[in-house]
Each structure stands twice: as structure tokens, then as C-alpha cells.
Design an enzyme around this catalytic site. Structure first.
Site, PDB file in Angstrom:
ATOM      1  N   PHE A 166      -6.104  -1.703  -7.158  1.00 12.32           N
ATOM      2  CA  PHE A 166      -4.887  -0.911  -7.459  1.00 12.32           C
ATOM      3  C   PHE A 166      -3.762  -2.028  -8.291  1.00 12.32           C
ATOM      4  CE2 PHE A 166      -0.475   0.408  -6.101  1.00 12.32           C
ATOM      5  CZ  PHE A 166      -0.674   1.941  -6.547  1.00 12.32           C
ATOM      6  N   ASN A 190       2.057  -0.886   1.574  1.00  9.14           N
ATOM      7  CA  ASN A 190       2.296  -0.017   0.796  1.00  9.14           C
ATOM      8  C   ASN A 190       0.695   0.872   0.683  1.00  9.14           C
ATOM      9  OD1 ASN A 190       2.185   1.642  -1.389  1.00  9.14           O
ATOM     10  ND2 ASN A 190       2.183   0.140  -3.037  1.00  9.14           N
ATOM     11  N   PRO A 191       0.612   1.572   1.793  1.00  5.51           N
ATOM     12  CA  PRO A 191      -0.736   2.008   2.139  1.00  5.51           C
ATOM     13  C   PRO A 191      -1.055   3.198   1.068  1.00  5.51           C
ATOM     14  CG  PRO A 191       0.685   3.211   3.379  1.00  5.51           C
ATOM     15  CD  PRO A 191       1.490   1.940   2.671  1.00  5.51           C
TER      16      PRO A 191
HETATM   17  C1  LIG Z   1      -1.815   1.784  -2.673  1.00  2.00           C
HETATM   18  S1  LIG Z   1      -2.651   0.439  -2.632  1.00  2.00           S
HETATM   19  C2  LIG Z   1      -1.381  -0.939  -2.606  1.00  2.00           C
HETATM   20  C3  LIG Z   1      -1.795  -2.124  -2.934  1.00  2.00           C
HETATM   21  C4  LIG Z   1      -0.722  -3.384  -2.888  1.00  2.00           C
HETATM   22  N1  LIG Z   1      -0.273  -3.570  -1.654  1.00  2.00           N
HETATM   23  C5  LIG Z   1       0.458  -3.074  -3.903  1.00  2.00           C
HETATM   24  O1  LIG Z   1       1.340  -2.598  -3.327  1.00  2.00           O
HETATM   25  O2  LIG Z   1       0.162  -3.096  -4.900  1.00  2.00           O
HETATM   26  C6  LIG Z   1      -3.254   0.458  -1.019  1.00  2.00           C
HETATM   27  C7  LIG Z   1      -4.312  -0.721  -0.742  1.00  2.00           C
HETATM   28  O3  LIG Z   1      -4.794  -0.587   0.663  1.00  2.00           O
HETATM   29  C8  LIG Z   1      -6.279  -0.615   0.726  1.00  2.00           C
HETATM   30  N2  LIG Z   1      -6.876   0.039   1.886  1.00  2.00           N
HETATM   31  C9  LIG Z   1      -7.110   1.301   1.970  1.00  2.00           C
HETATM   32  N3  LIG Z   1      -7.544   1.743   3.318  1.00  2.00           N
HETATM   33  C10 LIG Z   1      -7.405   0.417   3.889  1.00  2.00           C
HETATM   34  C11 LIG Z   1      -7.735   0.114   5.295  1.00  2.00           C
HETATM   35  N4  LIG Z   1      -8.146   1.041   6.118  1.00  2.00           N
HETATM   36  N5  LIG Z   1      -7.524  -1.099   5.649  1.00  2.00           N
HETATM   37  C12 LIG Z   1      -7.034  -1.916   4.835  1.00  2.00           C
HETATM   38  N6  LIG Z   1      -6.592  -1.546   3.569  1.00  2.00           N
HETATM   39  C13 LIG Z   1      -6.862  -0.418   3.210  1.00  2.00           C
HETATM   40  C14 LIG Z   1      -6.602  -0.163  -0.535  1.00  2.00           C
HETATM   41  O4  LIG Z   1      -8.091  -0.637  -0.774  1.00  2.00           O
HETATM   42  C15 LIG Z   1      -5.471  -0.619  -1.482  1.00  2.00           C
HETATM   43  O5  LIG Z   1      -5.969  -2.118  -1.829  1.00  2.00           O
END
Ligand SMILES: C[S@@+](CC[C@H](N)C(=O)[O-])C[C@H]1O[C@@H](n2cnc3c(N)ncnc32)[C@H](O)[C@@H]1O
Length: 290
Positions: free
Chosen positions: A95, A189-190
């Protein structure tokens, strides 16, 4: 002409801007300039100075403009995303960090002021933008980061290793049980986009990984809800949780936190455009939650 062959730099940037505008790129002039800066290895001030002279367009500029006209994200072409003070390596599978998330980092940094060795975790770290910024800007902080995706984890490792962040590949729902009740701050930031709300911009819909976008469930709230539950588990009493979300989710998230009885001082925060895009809360002490 002093570099490359053919057109002048100024003409090439002007024509590149027109090509990108015709392709619907939202900021065609800025992107045309950034691609020229990238190829020439200069900043905007120097680029503009070169455009006043007789410098030629650099080799390969037209190819980069053509890629961007296909709506490939600028950051995938240059390989770099700028976020606060960091230049993060990014590409397919991760992302691209957004400017509004910089405000979420600021909330964390403000909260950490005065704490000598705070312990922080970033759930769903992606490129490592949040965790890396905190490690960079808060000397003495012990920063952890969790990422589920194999590809994003690889990008995060590259960005976070030099900053001393403890990165694990894991699921934010159950990660770091050995650290339960020890963090001063949990930030996330999920993924939060509702299943049916496919983004319009091709850069997002086609190039951001789906697992970074969709929060699960019709309202996109499954992972934000899980992040809040993990924050309650991971924080010390009095610890601070802050999470980014969609504007429409602000009321639901505040209500969810208040209803749980686990949180105090629930607050909604606006981004630079005045939209309710983050919520924070303080982990209630056991006596306060009875
Ligand atoms: C919206 S992106 C935000 C990335 C970063 N924190 C930013 O703000 O640029 C959400 C991130 O959560 C990760 N993700 C999704 N489901 C997850 C899970 N169950 N556990 C950990 N990470 C997860 C995704 O792969 C992605 O990298």
C-alpha cells in the site's frame, strides 16, 4: 542543449503534462515534474531552473510519462513514497502511504512527548510508514510493527530494518501476545473500505493490494474492530490507541469504543481536509472500567 537528445526539458514537461491530463491523472503538472526530477536526480527548484535554460529532456522521460498515463502509480514508477521525513521504498504488493496518515503519526508523536522510552506498535504496517516515522522522530522509542502480507512485509523489512523497528509477520488480531499490557501506544491504519465500495482511481483499484484496502464485511469494519480489540489487549492502563478510518465510520468507531467500557477519552480527529478520519481513545484503568 546540455543533456539527452531532441526536445528541450521545458517542452517535454509541458507535453508530458498534457499527456497525463488527457489520461485523467489528477495532478498532471506535478507528476510530469516529479518524473523529470526522478530521472535527473534533482529537486523541484533545480528542475525549474533547468527548464529556464537550454537543457534537453532526459532519455527515457517519454517512457515514464507513458507508464504514468496508464495510471501506474507515480510511486511505483519512481520506487519511492515520501512520507513525513522518510523516503520509503515501495512497489507492487504494498500500500502506498497517504498524506492523511501523516496526521495520525502526529497524534502519536504529540502523545509521546515527555515519555523517555515509550513502547509503540503499528498494526498493519504496510511499507512501514507509521512505525518508521515514529522510530525516526521519537528518539528512545521502542517501536514494533506487525504485517500479515508476505509482500508488504518484505517492503517493510527493507524500510524498517535501518530504523531499528521490531517487525514481525503476523495477524493484527492475535499478534504479540507476549507483549500484552505493555505498549504505551497502539496505532493502526487498517484496511477499512466496505466490500462494495471499489475505489474509482485506477492507481488504487488496480495497484494497491486488495488485502490493504478492504476491511471485511459489508461495512468494512471487521479489521478496524479487530484492531481495537488488539489495542485493548496490548496497551498498558492509560495507554493511547489511535486508528485511521473512513469518514463514514467515525461515528460507528466512537460508539463501539464507548460501548465496550474499555476506553476513556474517545475523540474523533479531522484530517487536513476537515474530514473525520481518525479516532483515539485511552485504555481505561481497571477501576475506571468497573
Ligand atoms: C491500509 S494499509 C496501511 C499500511 C500502512 N500502515 C500505511 O498507513 O501506509 C493496511 C495494511 O494492513 C495489512 N493487513 C491486512 N490485514 C492484516 C492482518 N489481519 N494483520 C496484519 N496486517 C494486515 C495490509 O497488508 C496492509 O499493509
Amino acid at each position: 542543449m546540455t543533456e539527452g537528445t531532441g526536445r528541450s526539458l521545458a517542452d517535454a514537461v509541458r507535453e508530458g503534462t498534457a499527456v497525463l491530463a488527457a489520461a485523467g491523472v489528477p495532478s498532471p503538472r506535478a507528476d510530469a515534474e516529479l518524473l523529470a526530477e526522478h530521472l535527473l536526480g534533482v529537486g523541484l527548484g533545480r528542475l525549474r531552473a533547468l527548464m529556464l535554460g537550454d537543457t534537453a529532456a532526459p532519455d527515457g522521460y517519454g517512457e515514464l510519462i507513458a507508464e504514468r498515463a496508464q495510471r501506474i502509480p507515480l510511486q511505483h514508477i519512481t520506487g519511492v513514497a515520501h512520507f513525513r521525513y522518510l523516503a520509503l521504498a515501495v512497489g507492487p504488493g504494498v500500500f502506498i502511504p497517504r498524506p492523511e496518515t501523516e496526521s495520525v503519526v502526529q497524534l502519536v508523536i504529540d502523545r509521546l512527548r515527555g515519555l523517555a522510552h515509550p513502547k509503540v506498535v503499528d498494526l498493519g504496517t504496510g511499507s512501514g510508514a507509521i512505525a518508521g516515522s515514529i522510530a525516526h522522530e521519537v528518539p528512545g522509542a521502542e517501536v514494533h510493527a506487525v504485517e500479515f502480507s508476505e509482500f508488504a512485509h518484505a517492503w517493510a523489512a527493507r524500510n524498517l530494518q535501518p530504523l531499528g523497528v521490531h517487525l514481525i509477520r503476523g495477524d493484527l488480531r492475535d499478534a504479540l501476545p507476549e507483549h500484552n499490557g505493555t505498549f504505551d501506544v497502539v496505532v493502526s491504519n487498517p484496511p477499512y473500505i466496505p466490500a462494495e465500495a471499489v475505489p474509482n482511481e485506477p492507481e488504487v483499484a488496480l495497484h494497491d493490494p486488495p488485502e490493504a484496502l478492504y476491511g471485511g464485511g459489508a461495512d468494512g469494519m471487521e479489521l478496524p474492530t479487530a484492531a481495537a480489540a488488539s489495542a485493548a489487549r496490548l496497551l498498558v492502563p492509560g495507554g493511547y490507541f489511535v486508528m485511521e478510518h473512513a469518514e463514514v465510520q467515525a461515528g460507528w468507531i466512537a460508539a463501539m469504543l464507548e460501548r465496550s467500557g474499555l476506553w476513556a477519552e474517545v475523540a474523533t480527529h479531522r484530517d487536513l481536509n476537515g474530514r473525520d478520519r481518525a479516532t483515539s481513545a485511552v485504555r481505561a484503568c481497571p477501576a475506571a472500567s468497573r
